[in-house]
Motif scaffolding. Structure first.
Motif, mmCIF file in Angstrom:
data_model
loop_
_atom_site.group_PDB
_atom_site.id
_atom_site.type_symbol
_atom_site.label_atom_id
_atom_site.label_comp_id
_atom_site.label_asym_id
_atom_site.label_seq_id
_atom_site.Cartn_x
_atom_site.Cartn_y
_atom_site.Cartn_z
ATOM 1 N N SER A 9 1.500 5.027 -8.567
ATOM 2 C CA SER A 9 2.481 5.513 -7.591
ATOM 3 C C SER A 9 2.067 5.260 -6.155
ATOM 4 O O SER A 9 2.852 5.447 -5.239
ATOM 5 C CB SER A 9 2.733 7.008 -7.792
ATOM 6 N N LEU A 10 0.808 4.855 -5.946
ATOM 7 C CA LEU A 10 0.385 4.516 -4.586
ATOM 8 C C LEU A 10 0.340 3.002 -4.437
ATOM 9 O O LEU A 10 -0.042 2.290 -5.369
ATOM 10 C CB LEU A 10 -1.007 5.101 -4.316
ATOM 11 N N ASN A 11 0.731 2.528 -3.268
ATOM 12 C CA ASN A 11 0.762 1.085 -3.035
ATOM 13 C C ASN A 11 -0.661 0.522 -2.958
ATOM 14 O O ASN A 11 -1.442 0.937 -2.110
ATOM 15 C CB ASN A 11 1.513 0.800 -1.741
ATOM 16 N N PRO A 12 -0.997 -0.446 -3.855
ATOM 17 C CA PRO A 12 -2.377 -0.949 -3.897
ATOM 18 C C PRO A 12 -2.788 -1.714 -2.641
ATOM 19 O O PRO A 12 -3.974 -1.910 -2.398
ATOM 20 C CB PRO A 12 -2.370 -1.889 -5.108
ATOM 21 N N SER A 13 -1.823 -2.127 -1.820
ATOM 22 C CA SER A 13 -2.156 -2.986 -0.679
ATOM 23 C C SER A 13 -2.423 -2.227 0.616
ATOM 24 O O SER A 13 -2.753 -2.839 1.614
ATOM 25 C CB SER A 13 -1.021 -3.972 -0.418
ATOM 26 N N TYR A 14 -2.214 -0.914 0.605
ATOM 27 C CA TYR A 14 -2.408 -0.170 1.853
ATOM 28 C C TYR A 14 -3.407 0.975 1.637
ATOM 29 O O TYR A 14 -3.538 1.499 0.534
ATOM 30 C CB TYR A 14 -1.072 0.405 2.341
ATOM 31 N N TYR A 28 -2.941 5.003 5.709
ATOM 32 C CA TYR A 28 -1.690 4.354 6.118
ATOM 33 C C TYR A 28 -0.500 4.980 5.414
ATOM 34 O O TYR A 28 0.526 5.268 6.019
ATOM 35 C CB TYR A 28 -1.757 2.855 5.812
ATOM 36 N N GLN A 29 -0.664 5.199 4.104
ATOM 37 C CA GLN A 29 0.481 5.669 3.321
ATOM 38 C C GLN A 29 0.851 7.110 3.650
ATOM 39 O O GLN A 29 2.019 7.495 3.566
ATOM 40 C CB GLN A 29 0.194 5.496 1.822
ATOM 41 N N LEU A 30 -0.147 7.915 4.037
ATOM 42 C CA LEU A 30 0.159 9.282 4.454
ATOM 43 C C LEU A 30 0.759 9.292 5.858
ATOM 44 O O LEU A 30 1.719 9.997 6.149
ATOM 45 C CB LEU A 30 -1.107 10.132 4.418
ATOM 46 N N GLU A 47 2.452 7.072 7.210
ATOM 47 C CA GLU A 47 3.809 6.544 7.193
ATOM 48 C C GLU A 47 4.870 7.660 7.108
ATOM 49 O O GLU A 47 5.906 7.598 7.757
ATOM 50 C CB GLU A 47 3.958 5.596 6.012
ATOM 51 N N VAL A 48 4.568 8.675 6.307
ATOM 52 C CA VAL A 48 5.523 9.777 6.165
ATOM 53 C C VAL A 48 5.786 10.430 7.516
ATOM 54 O O VAL A 48 6.931 10.722 7.880
ATOM 55 C CB VAL A 48 4.980 10.834 5.180
ATOM 56 N N LEU A 80 7.829 8.320 9.773
ATOM 57 C CA LEU A 80 9.240 8.306 9.408
ATOM 58 C C LEU A 80 9.966 9.573 9.844
ATOM 59 O O LEU A 80 11.111 9.533 10.269
ATOM 60 C CB LEU A 80 9.389 8.149 7.889
ATOM 61 N N TYR A 95 -8.815 2.279 -0.154
ATOM 62 C CA TYR A 95 -7.643 1.812 -0.896
ATOM 63 C C TYR A 95 -7.515 2.603 -2.200
ATOM 64 O O TYR A 95 -8.521 3.069 -2.745
ATOM 65 C CB TYR A 95 -7.756 0.320 -1.198
ATOM 66 N N MET A 146 -0.994 12.136 -3.617
ATOM 67 C CA MET A 146 0.465 12.203 -3.749
ATOM 68 C C MET A 146 0.993 13.569 -3.317
ATOM 69 O O MET A 146 2.016 13.686 -2.647
ATOM 70 C CB MET A 146 0.891 11.934 -5.204
ATOM 71 N N MET A 164 0.807 13.847 0.344
ATOM 72 C CA MET A 164 1.892 13.062 0.931
ATOM 73 C C MET A 164 3.204 13.852 0.884
ATOM 74 O O MET A 164 3.960 13.894 1.852
ATOM 75 C CB MET A 164 2.034 11.754 0.163
#
Lengths: 334, 287, 288
Positions: free
Chosen positions: C100-105, C109-111, C113-114, C117, C150, C163, C166
């Protein structure tokens, strides 16, 4: 990461050596006496002996190979039997034309291919998807030289929009700095020449870029469709990303990995396709020169071209592998 | 076996694009076999009174030469039809060469492993590091430029692809129980490779052979276009296109039809290959 | 009620037929409470959750009903409105933490991003502090290092914590958890459940908890909704459900739980009988 780089570098060396052996043995594999083959059956004995001496054909094989490789490493690929000029000079004079054509074709292929592939994947089963994938299917089976002829027929002859052949109109004169006319004309601030060079490039680049474009479009679509099914794409949507952000930030980066490998593999194919395209468009690159050399059995030219292109091909694949490692954190960090 | 073939036929029929490909291929074979019946003209005999007649729909054209005539007054349709014979022959011969050497090399490399494998796969890597058509040009320059040598060259160029595919399927098969069981029963290496392992590696090879057939036709046409394959007056499509270059402003029909013929052949075999891949081994497609 | 689902109908279309994956489903989630949706796989639990999120995609479609969140019917709102709510007021965590987490970021970064947004007024530093705080809240060890790590370097439990962090980043009113512990080891599972309950107490978040595990239901739920073949067959408080199940399907479900002492070597574990259509026992049965 560093050990990975070193490993990949070391792996390339035996391949390069193998290519050099293959290229070196070309002359000796051909049936008959190489010197006679090159000069023609009616050559007199003195000139045959002279050529033998010049090419070192009287020496033992191993010594010949050693000389061949050590000269090649220093950029000495012998002398063209036809023109008597050093092969490397003739090669370097023509090579930029081929590179310029190939690069423009590749850029065109990547931009259109990625664009079509992404949209087709996102708007799956839409009219756009249907049309672009049918085109791509036709594109992979297209004989480039025929496509070139058709393009000339429609755009140059019937419509008269673009020049039929060559690289630049006769009325222009460009100083060769880089050998790339697009760059050289801008350096000279001769924008009319630049525009003229562009017009000459359009059709050959289109013809040469079609197969890579079709392959990239198909690969991108397939890869994007796979990635869009992934859980992390759903996570991105659940976060509140816009559709654009989901596609460009979360899906595309992962979908591009296999596409990049394919693009790397295509660079060699592109050079090879350039040989055919150059013949169709009378493009003054290495293609025509090479074919002429094959017909005249000018072996130094064939050998050098093969060796150089194979080397470039190996190096580019190496770069692509490393690039792949850079964008893929799993390889980079392990 | 009969029911298996029937099942295969049913699956294949469902795949519409593959079916179109199959029709194209059958059509080509019919053209090649019945060329002398389908046309009354000879592909080689010149008739200089009838030079450069356009096809029937153009001004000056007629139904005596439906697709017009070339610069020596030969009927275009006839030459294109006979060209199918040549192209299919090219495909058969070069694929046979690639297939036989590729399968032997791949099977030996995969089965014995170790140093044998290393050496064979190095050779394969070296061949693959030279772009296909360049390698073909090199081989033709060694052997001399004619149609037969072009077929040999293209055949050699295809060897590494087949070797890789066969090697990887042999590697996947060789440690399965049935192979081990056969070895325990005292089968020789040769017997094991030929009668036990290889029959289970046919699927990817069949798919690859179909795809490579398309590439072989395309590359042979390319070589002939460059003047390194079939020589005039042979009615080979690539050679015909090379001939048409100088008439590009005056006789468009000389360009269009040989090209369409090449394109149809290549796309036909590619579609069939795609379809075979879908039906025989759906997993293969995902790679 | 924070969220009310009324008479929801979500269908999936194929060439041959229409599959009513969620049919006439109604339930409500009170403020600060946990509602568990139980049912076997394919009963329409996840589709219900995705319908609330507005994430049903072709060939599926929400055909009918109301989803009223804070007094607004979400089904009448456009995509832009839904997007602004997603990850902000309603957040979701999924079953598979591994994918469920993007392997490329990076995790950070992924947190981050929220926040980018949904909380556009925060600057970079403030966002960083908030992400770190969020990771600390889910008891992530070595928070600062993990920020630039990562996902593939993290264990399944850690990824699920990420998750959750996030999802909790914007302090949502409603957290939808779709089998968040199913893919985890039993010990990790307990930790994650504890964590969710603790966060709920701190923040007053309502939780819609989807699971097939009645043990988890007993631990987490205030109220329970039992789903079967796209329909709600029973709604009850957790206590009532376990002591006095009304619907035959619920009874069958409860009887299929292995309990120590109950099973002797001779007795077989009871199962939900696949050949019985339990819907026939529902009063206002609306068959297709």
């Amino acid at each position: 990461m560093i050990s990975y780089v070193i490993k990949r570098l070391l792996w390339a060396i035996p391949t390069l050596l193998g290519v050099s052996i293959l290229v070196f043995s070309m002359i000796h594999l051909a049936p008959g006496d190489p010197a006679l083959l090159m000069l023609g059956e009616h050559a007199n004995k003195e000139s045959v002996d002279a050529l033998r001496e010049q090419m070192g054909l009287n020496k033992p094989l191993l010594e010949q190979y050693y000389l061949f490789v050590s000269n090649a490493v220093q950029g000495d690929f012998g002398i063209s039997t036809l023109s008597g000029e050093p092969v490397i000079d003739e090669f370097l004079e023509r090579f930029p034309a081929t590179v310029e054509l190939s690069i423009v074709a590749l850029i065109f292929a990547i931009i259109i291919g990625l664009f079509a592939g992404i949209i087709s994947a996102v708007k799956r089963y839409s009219l756009f998807d249907y049309v672009s994938m049918t085109t791509a299917l036709a594109g992979v089976s297209m004989p480039v030289f025929w496509l070139g002829l058709m393009l000339i027929y429609f755009f140059s002859i019937e419509l008269g929009w673009l020049p039929v052949s060559g690289r630049l109109g006769y009325e222009f004169d460009i100083d060769k700095v880089t050998g790339f006319y697009l760059i050289d004309s801008i350096l000279m601030k001769d924008y009319e020449a630049f525009w003229n060079a562009c017009k000459h490039l359009v059709l050959p680049a289109l013809a040469l870029g079609t197969i890579p474009m079709a392959i990239i479009a198909r690969m991108t679509r397939a890869s994007m469709i796979e990635v869009m099914k992934e859980d992390y794409v759903r996570t991105a949507k659940a976060k509140g990303c816009t559709q654009g952000q989901v596609i460009l930030i979360h899906a595309l980066k992962n979908a591009l990995m296999p596409v990049i490998t394919v693009i790397g593999l295509m660079v060699g194919t592109l050079f090879a396709g350039a040989i055919l395209t150059e013949t169709t468009f009378s493009w003054p690159g290495i293609g025509k020169w090479l074919i002429n050399a094959v017909n005249q059995r000018d072996f130094p030219i064939i050998q050098s071209t093969t060796l150089i292109i194979a080397t470039i091909f190996i190096v580019i694949n190496l770069i692509v592998d490393l690039l792949y490692a850079v964008i893929n954190p799993k390889i980079r960090l392990n | 076996m009969g029911s298996k073939a029937l099942e295969f036929y049913k699956q294949f029929k469902k795949n519409k694009t593959a079916l179109v490909g199959a029709y194209v291929v059958v059509f080509l074979i019919i053209c090649a076999i019945f060329a002398p019946i389908l046309t009354q003209y000879d592909p080689l005999i010149q008739n200089l009174d009838n030079r450069l007649i356009p096809p029937f729909w153009s001004k000056g054209g007629s139904f005596t030469h439906i697709l017009g005539t070339d610069d020596f007054g030969r009927d275009m349709l006839t030459r294109v039809l006979y060209g199918a014979r040549i192209s299919l022959t090219i495909g058969i011969i070069s694929v046979s060469i690639s297939l036989s050497f590729g399968v032997i090399m791949g099977a030996v490399a995969g089965y014995f492993g170790g140093l044998t494998d290393l050496i064979i796969m190095r050779v394969v890597d070296i061949m693959l590091s030279i772009p296909a058509i360049l390698l073909a040009i090199v081989i033709v320059s060694i052997l001399g430029a004619d149609l037969f040598n072009a077929m040999i060259a293209i055949g050699i160029v295809g060897i590494p692809t087949f070797a890789r595919i066969v090697r990887s399927s042999v590697l996947a098969e060789k440690n399965k129980e049935y192979v081990i069981a056969s070895r325990v029963n005292g089968s020789s290496d040769f017997r094991l490779i030929v009668f036990v392992v290889l029959p289970n590696c046919t699927t990817p090879v069949i798919v690859q052979a179909t795809m490579w057939f398309a590439s072989a036709v395309l590359e042979a046409a390319g070589l002939s276009f460059l003047g390194l394959g079939a020589q005039p007056p042979t009615p080979e499509w690539g050679a015909m296109l090379a001939d048409s270059l100088q008439f590009i402003t005056t006789a468009y029909w000389m360009i269009i039809f040989p090209g369409i013929a090449i394109f149809l052949t290549v796309i036909g075999f590619n579609l069939v290959g795609d379809g075979l891949m879908d039906v025989l081994d759906p997993k293969l497609k995902e790679k | 009620m924070l969220l009310e689902v009324n008479n929801l109908l979500t269908c999936f279309y194929s060439d041959k037929d229409i599959n009513r994956a969620v049919d006439s489903v109604s339930f409500g989630i009170p403020e600060g409470k946990t509602v568990c949706v139980v049912g076997e796989s394919g009963s329409g639990k996840s589709i219900t959750a995705l319908s609330i999120m507005g994430l049903i995609e072709k060939p599926g479609k929400v055909v009918n009903g109301e989803i009223i969140f804070e007094g607004v019917d979400l089904l009448k709102e456009n995509q832009n409105y839904m997007r602004s709510i997603r990850g902000d007021k309603i957040a979701m965590i999924f079953q598979e933490p591994m994918t469920s987490l993007n392997p490329s970021y990076t995790i950070g970064y992924q947190l981050d991003e929220v926040l980018r947004l949904h909380q556009k007024d925060l600057n970079k530093k403030e966002r960083y502090d908030k992400v770190i705080e969020g990771l600390e809240l889910v008891a992530m060890p070595f928070v600062q290092e993990k920020y630039s790590e990562y996902p593939f370097k993290l264990s399944g439990g850690q990824r699920q914590r990420v998750m959750i962090a996030m999802a909790m980043m914007c302090e949502p009113r409603l957290l939808i958890a779709d089998e968040p512990t199913t893919a985890l080891d039993v010990t990790i599972q307990a930790q994650v459940l504890d964590l969710m309950r603790e966060l709920q107490k701190k923040r007053g978040t309502s939780i819609l908890f989807i699971t097939h595990d009645l043990g988890v239901v007993a631990q987490m739920a205030d109220e329970v909704v039992v789903m079967y073949r796209g329909h709600v067959v029973e709604k009850a408080s957790v206590k009532e459900l376990f002591t006095n199940p009304k619907h035959p399907y619920t009874k069958a479900l409860l009887n299929s739980i292995p309990r120590p002492g109950k099973i002797t070597r001779k007795s077989k574990l009871e199962t939900v009988d696949e050949n019985v259509d339990y819907l026939q026992f529902t009063k206002k049965s609306c068959k297709i």
